[in-house]
Design an enzyme around this catalytic site. Structure first.
Site, short mmCIF file in Angstrom:
data_model
loop_
_atom_site.label_atom_id
_atom_site.label_comp_id
_atom_site.label_asym_id
_atom_site.label_seq_id
_atom_site.Cartn_x
_atom_site.Cartn_y
_atom_site.Cartn_z
CE1 TYR A 137 39.65 29.19 34.72
CE2 TYR A 137 40.55 27.25 33.65
CZ TYR A 137 39.65 27.82 34.52
OH TYR A 137 38.76 27.05 35.20
CE LYS A 204 29.23 37.14 43.74
NZ LYS A 204 27.93 36.74 44.24
CG ASP A 237 25.81 34.47 43.43
OD1 ASP A 237 25.59 35.05 42.36
OD2 ASP A 237 25.83 35.05 44.53
CG ASP A 261 36.66 24.99 33.71
OD1 ASP A 261 36.14 23.99 33.18
OD2 ASP A 261 37.77 24.95 34.25
#
Ligand code: NAD
Length: 376
Positions: A137, A204, A237, A261
């Protein structure tokens, strides 16, 4: 970590109010009426921002808005429009940057009477803590180009041996030790001061070792300073599946910006959607409270918007400024009206309920009546 509210004047408070675009003015009007019914002495320093001020002031977030929040240290904000793929930069992103509002906090708690697709939704009561300033971002992007203005491709080839086609766009994902430390510490402090039991760090790290891996290692280090709070790590995930299958097992979630987000919206979906999801953006000096939903241009000006998201954000704001009793009274009144399900907006009407919905103003009046009657 969260700054104490320092702008109480005599027995009152001065708080910046940004009505925003679309449904913003309608729902902030309900907030003003409810706060008045609670008897909390708030003087609203109203500051317009967004699409409506561009023509006159040449930008959607004039300096006077930032100055007002810096002065008052607390703001309540309605949604502000952001054009997609063109036009001005997001006012929301700009506000977070200008005030260094590094933590976005989104409590996701189920209220009875709300439609949810989850079995036993009443067991859901979690808080998403999202890092607000780093990650993809930051807007460090390179457009696809086959010209000399794309030196990045040769850099990657030379430094990493990676050959990318000149039709490739590139976004950079910076994640720092400092940024990770402050958001994870914030999550643990929040857990401690709100009687929460567990923090789950999510990323991740198996794939992006130097960014998400860094976040994971910092989170593990910070967790050792909080032996009273349980700590665990999950891959994002897996976390998506876990939240859909076993949302009741989670308490405080802490994530880098992009995953935060996405998971915030997933979590809002679990408790019945954006209409009832509150939020706050917090920095060392200031805090800005706002609903998760946008300006809803499709229903703007039609007295149809559900005011619950901004009212629940007001509950958070009242707690933050040191008015816990007023916060509890407002939350109980909102919960009672939603549970009864009679005087609520269309989006909150239960399936099979043939009685007509009410408008934004009328739902506000129902909440005020509950406040005055001493809900529940
Ligand atoms: P949105 O949240 O405005 O609307 C999505 C859907 O939810 C629409 O059907 C809308 O009618 C409905 N909805 C939203 N709020 C509601 C409410 N309070 N009561 C009843 N229904 C409600 O999302 P969008 O359409 O993607 O975005 C519209 C604009 O809002 C865009 O310009 C976007 O950039 C902006 N936005 C601002 C913020 C913010 O200021 N924090 C957040 C999200 C989107």
């Amino acid at each position: 970590m969260i700054s104490t509210f320092a702008c109480a004047v005599a027995m009152g408070y001065t708080i910046t109010l940004i009505p925003g675009d679309g449904v913003g003015p309608e729902i902030t009007e309900v907030v003003k009426r409810c706060v008045s019914a609670l008897g909390v002495d708030i003087e609203w320093d109203t500051q317009q921002a967004g699409a409506g001020v561009i023509e006159k002031e040449k930008k959607p977030l004039p300096d006077r808005v930032i100055d007002s929040i810096k002065r008052n240290r607390v703001a309540l904000k309605g949604p502000v429009e952001t054009p997609v793929g063109k036009g001005f930069r997001s006012v929301n992103v700009e506000l977070r940057r200008a005030l260094d509002l590094f933590a976005c906090v989104r409590p996701c708690k189920y209220y009875e009477g709300i439609r949810s697709r989850i079995l036993n939704p009443e067991s859901i009561d979690l808080v998403v803590v999202r890092e607000n300033t780093e990650d993809l971002y930051m807007g460090i992007e390179f457009m696809e180009s086959c010209g000399e203005d794309n030196p990045f491709l040769s850099f990657l080839k030379e430094q990493k041996g990676v050959e990318l086609g000149c039709d490739t766009g590139i976004s950079i994902k910076p994640i720092s030790v400092r940024g990770s430390e402050r958001i994870v510490s914030f999550a643990f402090e929040y857990a401690r001061s709100n009687g929460r039991k567990k923090v789950t760090a999510i990323d991740k790290a198996n794939i992006m070792k130097y960014t998400d891996g860094l976040f994971m290692n910092v989170a593990a280090d910070v967790s050792e300073k909080y032996p009273d709070i349980a700590y665990e790590h999950k891959l994002v995930d897996n976390m998506c599946m876990q939240l859909v299958q076993f949302p009741e097992q989670y308490d405080v979630l802490v994530l880098p910006n992009l995953y935060g987000d996405i998971i915030s919206d997933l979590a809002a979906g679990l408790i019945g959607g954006l209409g009832v999801a509150p939020g706050m953006n917090v920095g060392e000096e200031c805090a800005v409270f706002e609903p998760t939903h946008g300006s809803a241009p499709d229903i703007a000006g039609r007295d149809m918007a559900n005011p619950a998201g901004i009212l629940l954000s007001t509950v958070l704001m009242l707690g933050h400024i040191g008015e816990p009793t007023a916060a509890a009274r407002l939350e109980n009144a909102i919960a009672a009206v939603m549970k009864e399900g009679a005087r609520v907006t269309a989006d909150l009407k239960a399936e099979g309920d043939a009685s007509p919905p009410v408008g934004t103003r009328e739902m506000g009046s129902a909440i005020i009546e509950r406040i005055e009657a001493g809900a529940p």
